[in-house]
Each structure stands twice: as structure tokens, then as C-alpha cells.
Design an enzyme around this catalytic site. Sequence first.
Site, short mmCIF file in Angstrom:
data_model
loop_
_atom_site.label_atom_id
_atom_site.label_comp_id
_atom_site.label_asym_id
_atom_site.label_seq_id
_atom_site.Cartn_x
_atom_site.Cartn_y
_atom_site.Cartn_z
CB SER A 8 -0.84 -0.28 1.31
OG SER A 8 -1.27 1.70 1.23
CG HIS A 33 -4.38 -1.09 -1.18
ND1 HIS A 33 -5.29 -2.43 -1.36
CD2 HIS A 33 -4.53 -0.74 -0.57
CE1 HIS A 33 -5.77 -2.03 -1.17
NE2 HIS A 33 -5.74 -0.46 -0.11
CG ASP A 35 -5.22 2.92 0.57
OD1 ASP A 35 -6.03 2.08 0.90
OD2 ASP A 35 -3.67 1.85 1.26
CG MET A 37 -7.85 8.01 2.72
SD MET A 37 -7.47 8.24 3.95
CE MET A 37 -6.49 5.93 3.81
CG HIS A 66 -9.58 0.35 -0.21
ND1 HIS A 66 -8.84 0.56 0.42
CD2 HIS A 66 -10.70 0.81 -0.43
CE1 HIS A 66 -9.57 0.80 1.41
NE2 HIS A 66 -11.23 0.02 0.66
CG MET A 68 -11.81 3.90 1.90
SD MET A 68 -9.59 3.78 3.26
CE MET A 68 -8.98 4.36 1.56
CG MET A 137 -11.74 -2.11 5.06
SD MET A 137 -10.28 -1.63 3.92
CE MET A 137 -9.58 -0.83 5.42
CG ASP A 175 -6.60 -2.48 2.86
OD1 ASP A 175 -5.79 -2.21 3.58
OD2 ASP A 175 -7.12 -1.82 2.36
N GLY A 176 -5.04 -4.06 6.17
CA GLY A 176 -5.06 -2.87 7.19
C GLY A 176 -3.89 -4.06 7.84
C1 DX5 Z 1 -6.41 2.36 5.48
C2 DX5 Z 1 -6.20 1.35 3.78
C3 DX5 Z 1 -4.96 0.84 3.98
C4 DX5 Z 1 -4.07 1.21 4.99
C5 DX5 Z 1 -2.74 -0.52 5.23
O1 DX5 Z 1 -7.49 2.88 5.57
O2 DX5 Z 1 -7.37 1.34 3.39
O3 DX5 Z 1 -4.71 0.53 2.31
O4 DX5 Z 1 -2.67 1.55 3.70
O5 DX5 Z 1 -1.73 0.78 6.12
P1 DX5 Z 1 -1.18 -0.58 6.72
O6 DX5 Z 1 -0.93 -1.89 6.25
O7 DX5 Z 1 0.19 0.57 7.61
O8 DX5 Z 1 -2.41 -0.74 7.62
ZN ZN Z 2 -6.87 0.10 1.45
#
Ligand code: DX5
Ligand code: ZN
Length: 216
Positions: A8, A33, A35, A37, A66, A68, A137, A175-176
Site C-alpha cells: 500500500s 494498492h 488508497d 480518501m 481502493h 474510500m 477491512m 487490508d490493514g
Molecule cells: C487503510 C487503508 C490501507 C492501509 C493499510 O484505510 O485502506 O490500505 O494503507 O496500511 P497498513 O498495512 O499500514 O495497516
Molecule cells: Zn486500502
Amino acid sequence: MNPIVAPSLLASDFANLEREVTMINESEAEWIHIDIMDGVFVPNISMGLPVVEAIRRHARKTMDVHLMIIDPGRYIHAFRKAGADIISIHLEACPHLNRDIQEIKASGAKAGVAINPHTPVALLENCIADIDVVNLMSVNPGYGGQQFLDITYDKIRQTAELIKAKGSSALIEIDGGVTLDNARAILDAGAHVLVAGNTVFSDPNPKEVIRKLRNC
Ligand code: DX5
Ligand code: ZN
């Protein structure tokens, strides 16, 4: 089967994205990946379309975007045009999930649906046969570097059962909070794709961490 590893970029050095993407290109990771937001669906704001386009110019791996963001249907074609290969949208953010899934497929991308930790797997029942990826998640979305929530193990097993029952070919992505310590248990529960941000990018040798995740 080895898992797909999806580093990510959220945890990478944004001032050196070309270097980070090149590292992933040279690694055993199959996906990148990304993200997105919006500061509304999740409290944080990360990156947007121009950054995805810039990553695309260097990435030789599958770009797993992804979203969000609230009502992501508005942006599906724009993210596809920016270079997304997989577009995941949140069930909780879509009043018309089925329509949005069809829209992703019509754009030529693979369709993913993400669910928050509190969202029951059963809510995927009516879309599982139509999607390519389920993103479970394993932290509350919005930030990297959080701790993995153990309720995810049961959700992975439930998702695997649902996939089988509905004849779906969806991959289960986690994820996470994925680390070298919990990756094996996550895969044993039935996951196929490991997203890893901090575990990869906080290590001085990220390629080696990716190799270990892939072969754990
Ligand atoms: C969180 C994201 C993840 C995040 C994961 O909202 O969707 O993709 O980057 O990060 P790590 O692996 O550090 O938990
Ligand atoms: Zn993510």
C-alpha cells in the site's frame, strides 16, 4: 498457491513515488494498492486522480485502487482512465451498489467491494457472484499503521463459504495491519491477497519483506 502481495503506497514516501513504484516493480508483489480518501467517508485525505495518473506512468504491476469515498460511482470512469486495473468501492458508501459494480465492469476494470470491520459478510450475499475482489477491512479505514482486528479471521472464513455457496470466483483481500507475524494465519483462514503498508515501507529492505509475505 502463493498469495498476491499488494504493497500500500499510503505508507510510502510521497516525495519519492517514482522510486517507491520502481521498488514494487522489481519486487515479487503482483499488485500496487492505492488508497483514495475523501475526508468524508473516512476522516483522512490521501491522494487523487493526478497522482494515480502519475503512478500509472511508472507502474508495471496491477493497480488496485481502493476508493474510500462517498458515492464513488461519480468517479469510476475517471479512475479507470487514470490507470486503475481494479476499482474497489465501499458497500457502506454506495446507495446503489449493484449499479456501481456494473459501471466498474463496463469501464473495463475489475470490480472490488470493500466492507468495514463492523459490516457483516452476509451483506455481500447479493453481489458476491458479480465481483472479482472482496476487500475485508481488518482495521477501520482512514489510516495506515493500525492494529489488525482479530474478528477478521471469522469474516475471512465466512467470506470463503459465501464465495463457494454462490459459485463466485472473487479473491479475498485483507487490508490493514498485515504483518509478517499474522500473514500465515490470515492465509490459512482463506485469504488470497495481502495488502501491506507499514510492514513493507517501514522496513529498510522492503523487497525482502514482500518476498517473505509472498512465501510465508
Ligand atoms: C487503510 C487503508 C490501507 C492501509 C493499510 O484505510 O485502506 O490500505 O494503507 O496500511 P497498513 O498495512 O499500514 O495497516
Ligand atoms: Zn486500502
